[in-house]
Design a protein around this motif. Structure first.
Motif, PDB file in Angstrom:
ATOM      1  N   SER A   1       0.843  -1.186   0.000  1.00  0.00           N
ATOM      2  CA  SER A   1       0.000   0.000   0.000  1.00  0.00           C
ATOM      3  C   SER A   1       0.885   1.246   0.000  1.00  0.00           C
ATOM      4  N   PRO A   2       0.539   2.251  -0.792  1.00  0.00           N
ATOM      5  CA  PRO A   2       1.326   3.486  -0.806  1.00  0.00           C
ATOM      6  C   PRO A   2       1.120   4.360   0.431  1.00  0.00           C
ATOM      7  N   ASN A   3       0.190   3.979   1.280  1.00  0.00           N
ATOM      8  CA  ASN A   3      -0.086   4.763   2.488  1.00  0.00           C
ATOM      9  C   ASN A   3       0.949   4.472   3.565  1.00  0.00           C
ATOM     10  N   GLY A   4       1.463   5.510   4.182  1.00  0.00           N
ATOM     11  CA  GLY A   4       2.370   5.341   5.310  1.00  0.00           C
ATOM     12  C   GLY A   4       3.763   4.883   4.951  1.00  0.00           C
ATOM     13  N   ILE A   5       4.184   5.109   3.699  1.00  0.00           N
ATOM     14  CA  ILE A   5       5.539   4.722   3.321  1.00  0.00           C
ATOM     15  C   ILE A   5       6.247   5.898   2.656  1.00  0.00           C
ATOM     16  N   ALA A   6       7.551   5.803   2.600  1.00  0.00           N
ATOM     17  CA  ALA A   6       8.390   6.734   1.854  1.00  0.00           C
ATOM     18  C   ALA A   6       9.287   5.891   0.954  1.00  0.00           C
ATOM     19  N   LEU A   7       9.661   6.458  -0.175  1.00  0.00           N
ATOM     20  CA  LEU A   7      10.554   5.771  -1.099  1.00  0.00           C
ATOM     21  C   LEU A   7      11.825   6.574  -1.292  1.00  0.00           C
ATOM     22  N   ALA A   8      12.935   5.869  -1.350  1.00  0.00           N
ATOM     23  CA  ALA A   8      14.204   6.486  -1.722  1.00  0.00           C
ATOM     24  C   ALA A   8      14.649   5.830  -3.023  1.00  0.00           C
ATOM     25  N   LEU A   9      15.024   6.643  -3.984  1.00  0.00           N
ATOM     26  CA  LEU A   9      15.525   6.170  -5.271  1.00  0.00           C
ATOM     27  C   LEU A   9      16.998   6.531  -5.350  1.00  0.00           C
ATOM     28  N   ASN A  10      17.845   5.519  -5.401  1.00  0.00           N
ATOM     29  CA  ASN A  10      19.298   5.734  -5.452  1.00  0.00           C
ATOM     30  C   ASN A  10      19.749   6.689  -4.333  1.00  0.00           C
ATOM     31  N   ASN A  11      19.270   6.412  -3.124  1.00  0.00           N
ATOM     32  CA  ASN A  11      19.643   7.133  -1.890  1.00  0.00           C
ATOM     33  C   ASN A  11      19.111   8.557  -1.806  1.00  0.00           C
ATOM     34  N   ASN A  12      18.104   8.898  -2.615  1.00  0.00           N
ATOM     35  CA  ASN A  12      17.455  10.204  -2.545  1.00  0.00           C
ATOM     36  C   ASN A  12      15.961   9.998  -2.378  1.00  0.00           C
ATOM     37  N   VAL A  13      15.354  10.752  -1.464  1.00  0.00           N
ATOM     38  CA  VAL A  13      13.909  10.637  -1.262  1.00  0.00           C
ATOM     39  C   VAL A  13      13.201  10.936  -2.578  1.00  0.00           C
ATOM     40  N   LEU A  14      12.238  10.084  -2.918  1.00  0.00           N
ATOM     41  CA  LEU A  14      11.462  10.249  -4.147  1.00  0.00           C
ATOM     42  C   LEU A  14      10.101  10.820  -3.771  1.00  0.00           C
ATOM     43  N   PRO A  15       9.825  12.083  -4.128  1.00  0.00           N
ATOM     44  CA  PRO A  15       8.526  12.674  -3.792  1.00  0.00           C
ATOM     45  C   PRO A  15       7.386  11.920  -4.468  1.00  0.00           C
ATOM     46  N   LYS A  16       6.239  11.861  -3.805  1.00  0.00           N
ATOM     47  CA  LYS A  16       5.089  11.150  -4.372  1.00  0.00           C
ATOM     48  C   LYS A  16       4.705  11.694  -5.743  1.00  0.00           C
ATOM     49  N   SER A  17       5.004  12.953  -5.997  1.00  0.00           N
ATOM     50  CA  SER A  17       4.685  13.548  -7.298  1.00  0.00           C
ATOM     51  C   SER A  17       5.474  12.904  -8.432  1.00  0.00           C
ATOM     52  N   LYS A  18       6.524  12.152  -8.113  1.00  0.00           N
ATOM     53  CA  LYS A  18       7.350  11.495  -9.132  1.00  0.00           C
ATOM     54  C   LYS A  18       7.171   9.978  -9.167  1.00  0.00           C
ATOM     55  N   TRP A  19       6.240   9.469  -8.375  1.00  0.00           N
ATOM     56  CA  TRP A  19       6.043   8.019  -8.308  1.00  0.00           C
ATOM     57  C   TRP A  19       5.496   7.428  -9.597  1.00  0.00           C
ATOM     58  N   GLU A  20       4.981   8.233 -10.503  1.00  0.00           N
ATOM     59  CA  GLU A  20       4.428   7.705 -11.750  1.00  0.00           C
ATOM     60  C   GLU A  20       5.413   7.785 -12.906  1.00  0.00           C
ATOM     61  N   GLU A  21       6.599   8.307 -12.655  1.00  0.00           N
ATOM     62  CA  GLU A  21       7.624   8.373 -13.690  1.00  0.00           C
ATOM     63  C   GLU A  21       8.324   7.017 -13.810  1.00  0.00           C
TER      64      GLU A  21
END
Length: 66
Positions: free
Chosen positions: A29-49
Motif C-alpha cells: 500500500s502506498p499509504n504510510g511509506i516513503a521511497l528512496a531512489l538511489n539514496n534520494n527521497v522520491l517525492p510522491k509527485s514522481k512516483w508515476e515516472e
C-alpha cells in the motif's frame, strides 16, 4: 527488460515500470511509506515516472512507537 533492487532484493520485469506500479506489483500500500531512489527521497509527485534499469529503491514503512 528492467531490473530493480528493492530493499536489497532484485526484481526483474519485462517492461519498464513506475514506482507506483512497482508497489502495486509487490502488493504494498502506498499509504504510510516513503521511497528512496538511489539514496534520494522520491517525492510522491514522481512516483508515476518510469524507473531506470538497475534503480535502487528503498521502501521505508512508518511505524508507531514512543
Amino acid at each position: 527488460m528492467t531490473t530493480v533492487n528493492v530493499n536489497n532484493t532484485l526484481h526483474t520485469f519485462q517492461n519498464s515500470l513506475s514506482a507506483k506500479q512497482l508497489l502495486e506489483h509487490l502488493n504494498i500500500s502506498p499509504n504510510g511509506i516513503a521511497l528512496a531512489l538511489n539514496n534520494n527521497v522520491l517525492p510522491k509527485s514522481k512516483w508515476e515516472e518510469p524507473l531506470e534499469n538497475n534503480a535502487n529503491i528503498l521502501i521505508i514503512k512508518a511505524t508507531q512507537g514512543g
